[in-house]
Design a protein around this motif. Structure first.
Motif, PDB file in Angstrom:
ATOM      1  N   PHE A 160      10.414 -75.077  72.926  1.00 13.94           N
ATOM      2  CA  PHE A 160      10.563 -75.221  71.489  1.00 13.94           C
ATOM      3  C   PHE A 160       9.769 -76.393  70.934  1.00 13.94           C
ATOM      4  O   PHE A 160       9.291 -76.339  69.800  1.00 13.94           O
ATOM      5  N   ILE A 164       7.300 -75.570  67.893  1.00 15.03           N
ATOM      6  CA  ILE A 164       7.395 -76.254  66.607  1.00 15.03           C
ATOM      7  C   ILE A 164       6.116 -77.027  66.308  1.00 15.03           C
ATOM      8  O   ILE A 164       5.656 -77.083  65.155  1.00 15.03           O
ATOM      9  N   HIS A 167       3.743 -74.484  65.232  1.00 13.88           N
ATOM     10  CA  HIS A 167       4.177 -74.075  63.894  1.00 13.88           C
ATOM     11  C   HIS A 167       3.578 -75.010  62.834  1.00 13.88           C
ATOM     12  O   HIS A 167       3.018 -74.557  61.834  1.00 13.88           O
ATOM     13  N   GLN A 222       4.125 -68.360  65.022  1.00 11.92           N
ATOM     14  CA  GLN A 222       5.268 -67.984  65.867  1.00 11.92           C
ATOM     15  C   GLN A 222       5.285 -66.483  66.157  1.00 11.92           C
ATOM     16  O   GLN A 222       5.717 -66.059  67.232  1.00 11.92           O
ATOM     17  N   SER A 248      15.040 -66.635  70.938  1.00 15.16           N
ATOM     18  CA  SER A 248      15.115 -67.956  70.309  1.00 15.16           C
ATOM     19  C   SER A 248      14.014 -68.141  69.276  1.00 15.16           C
ATOM     20  O   SER A 248      14.255 -68.658  68.183  1.00 15.16           O
ATOM     21  N   ASN A 249      12.811 -67.719  69.624  1.00 20.92           N
ATOM     22  CA  ASN A 249      11.675 -67.852  68.707  1.00 20.92           C
ATOM     23  C   ASN A 249      11.885 -67.011  67.457  1.00 20.92           C
ATOM     24  O   ASN A 249      11.577 -67.436  66.336  1.00 20.92           O
ATOM     25  N   THR A 250      12.451 -65.808  67.629  1.00 18.80           N
ATOM     26  CA  THR A 250      12.712 -64.925  66.484  1.00 18.80           C
ATOM     27  C   THR A 250      13.799 -65.496  65.590  1.00 18.80           C
ATOM     28  O   THR A 250      13.694 -65.433  64.353  1.00 18.80           O
ATOM     29  N   SER A 252      14.377 -68.619  65.244  1.00 19.17           N
ATOM     30  CA  SER A 252      13.697 -69.730  64.571  1.00 19.17           C
ATOM     31  C   SER A 252      12.880 -69.230  63.381  1.00 19.17           C
ATOM     32  O   SER A 252      12.860 -69.849  62.316  1.00 19.17           O
ATOM     33  N   THR A 255      15.276 -68.292  60.580  1.00 17.17           N
ATOM     34  CA  THR A 255      15.806 -69.524  59.992  1.00 17.17           C
ATOM     35  C   THR A 255      14.771 -70.183  59.087  1.00 17.17           C
ATOM     36  O   THR A 255      15.096 -70.660  57.998  1.00 17.17           O
ATOM     37  N   SER A 256      13.509 -70.201  59.525  1.00 16.52           N
ATOM     38  CA  SER A 256      12.442 -70.812  58.721  1.00 16.52           C
ATOM     39  C   SER A 256      12.273 -70.102  57.382  1.00 16.52           C
ATOM     40  O   SER A 256      11.894 -70.723  56.380  1.00 16.52           O
ATOM     41  N   TYR A 263      13.229 -75.269  54.202  1.00 15.00           N
ATOM     42  CA  TYR A 263      12.260 -74.837  55.191  1.00 15.00           C
ATOM     43  C   TYR A 263      11.186 -74.009  54.488  1.00 15.00           C
ATOM     44  O   TYR A 263      11.067 -74.022  53.268  1.00 15.00           O
TER      45      TYR A 263
END
Length: 373
Positions: A160, A164, A167, A222, A248-250, A252, A255-256, A263
């Motif tokens: 992560f 990030i 990102h 991402q 986890s990436n999805t 994230s 959430t973004s 965000y």
């Protein structure tokens, strides 16, 4: 005064005052006042020409012109207040010529046509991956819990950090690809939590569609990472750790894109409907709903995008508040069992502790959000 006036190429146009590293959003009248003042510093003359343009003799007078110029000068000379910046203790990681070399290599991926095609294609691929593997929201968390281990946590933490960082580089490359200079990528503290950030203040000077692409730059990177991980997942025959990384990436990414946190989704909504200080205006409008409903109808009836955001933002935070406190309430017995058994390092104890940390982060952010509103 040393400043530059910028009128953006969009409809309706936005007006920007640039002074050194600072950018300020101004209205059209102040823009015209400063433009005329640059040509002639006579307050009476400036007033006359501005009034002639708007065909309103009562619009400005020499006193208003003088006060406006002084206010602009004070604004330019005032140092940026630290409390106005929600990321503290900043440490710069990338900037200048070295960073520009990296941005220039990858700037082609933010060609508008390629960005649209790949962004849509990679989003569909991600959706199909979850659909084909029957991974819904709750099952995603179950998979992560079933494969919970200290080793996996360490790998995910390192993963992560890289994601990030990439990102944030995505935002910077997108800014660079549209001809503006990203100021820096750095490390700082958001409340009590360490974060990476990208200073893309200069995108204020871009058109709306370009600003939205910059806002989506991190999520776009991402999505590319997701596709790479999916290929590896099938090549390595359903590796569990890779599956957790994809999930986890999805999460994230989703959430973004949430517009109710500060965000990427927040800035996308703000730029899409051209609403500056969106959080502040939404909070003020929500208070009016309860204390001055007639004023809301009178003053905001035509600002449907702001009214919609205010309503959904209020409902979202009510839901989050109820959910977080219900989770804490339902965890009391489990916490008591762990205390009684003193089994601090079992997998179930570590899982609960991890969940409670995230809940505490959520409660902390919730309290700060209410306080700042």
């Amino acid at each position: 005064m040393n400043y530059k006036l910028i009128k953006t190429k969009e409809t309706p146009p936005r007006y920007i005052l640039e002074s050194g590293d600072k950018l300020f959003s101004i209205n059209d009248i102040l823009f015209d006042i400063l433009t005329e003042y640059n040509l002639c510093s006579d307050y009476e003359g400036v007033s006359r020409r501005v009034n002639d343009k708007y065909k309103d003799n009562s619009l400005t007078d020499s006193k208003l012109i003088e006060d406006s110029i002084k206010n602009v000068q004070n604004l330019i000379n005032t140092k940026e207040e630290k409390r106005g910046n929600y990321i503290k203790n900043r440490i710069k990681i990338m900037r200048g010529e070295t960073a520009n070399k990296v941005y220039s290599i990858f700037s082609f991926i933010f060609n508008k046509n390629l960005f649209t095609l790949c962004g849509l294609l990679f989003s569909i691929i991600t959706f199909l991956f979850f659909y084909i593997n029957s991974i819904v929201f709750t099952k995603g968390y179950e998979i992560m819990y079933e494969n919970f281990s200290i080793e996996n946590i360490i790998v995910l933490y390192m993963f992560f950090f890289v994601v990030i960082f990439l990102h944030e580089i995505g935002h910077a490359i997108a800014t660079f690809s549209f001809g503006e200079q990203p100021k820096e990528i750095g490390f700082g503290m958001y409340f009590i939590f360490p974060v990476l950030y990208t200073d893309t203040t200069n995108i204020w000077k871009l058109k709306k569609t370009e600003r939205i692409i910059v806002n989506l730059g991190g999520v776009y990177i991402q999505l590319i990472i997701n596709v790479i991980l999916m290929v590896m997942y099938y090549l390595l025959k359903n590796n569990a750790l890779l599956l957790i990384m994809i999930i986890s990436n999805t999460i994230s990414i989703i959430t973004s894109l949430n517009p109710f946190f500060r965000y990427d989704g927040y800035w996308i909504y703000s730029d899409l409907f051209q609403i500056s200080n969106l959080k502040k205006k939404a909070a003020e409008l929500t208070r009016m709903f309860f204390f001055s409903p007639r004023r809301v109808v009178k003053e905001f009836v035509y600002q449907k995008s702001l009214m919609l955001y205010s309503l959904l933002n209020f409902v979202f935070w009510i839901f989050v508040t109820i959910y977080l406190f219900m989770y804490l309430y339902n965890s009391v017995d489990h916490i008591q069992n762990i205390i009684d058994s003193r089994d601090w390092f079992s997998i179930s104890s570590v899982k609960l502790l991890s969940s409670l940390i995230f809940v505490c982060i959520g409660v902390f952010n919730l309290v700060k959000n209410i306080k700042n509103s």
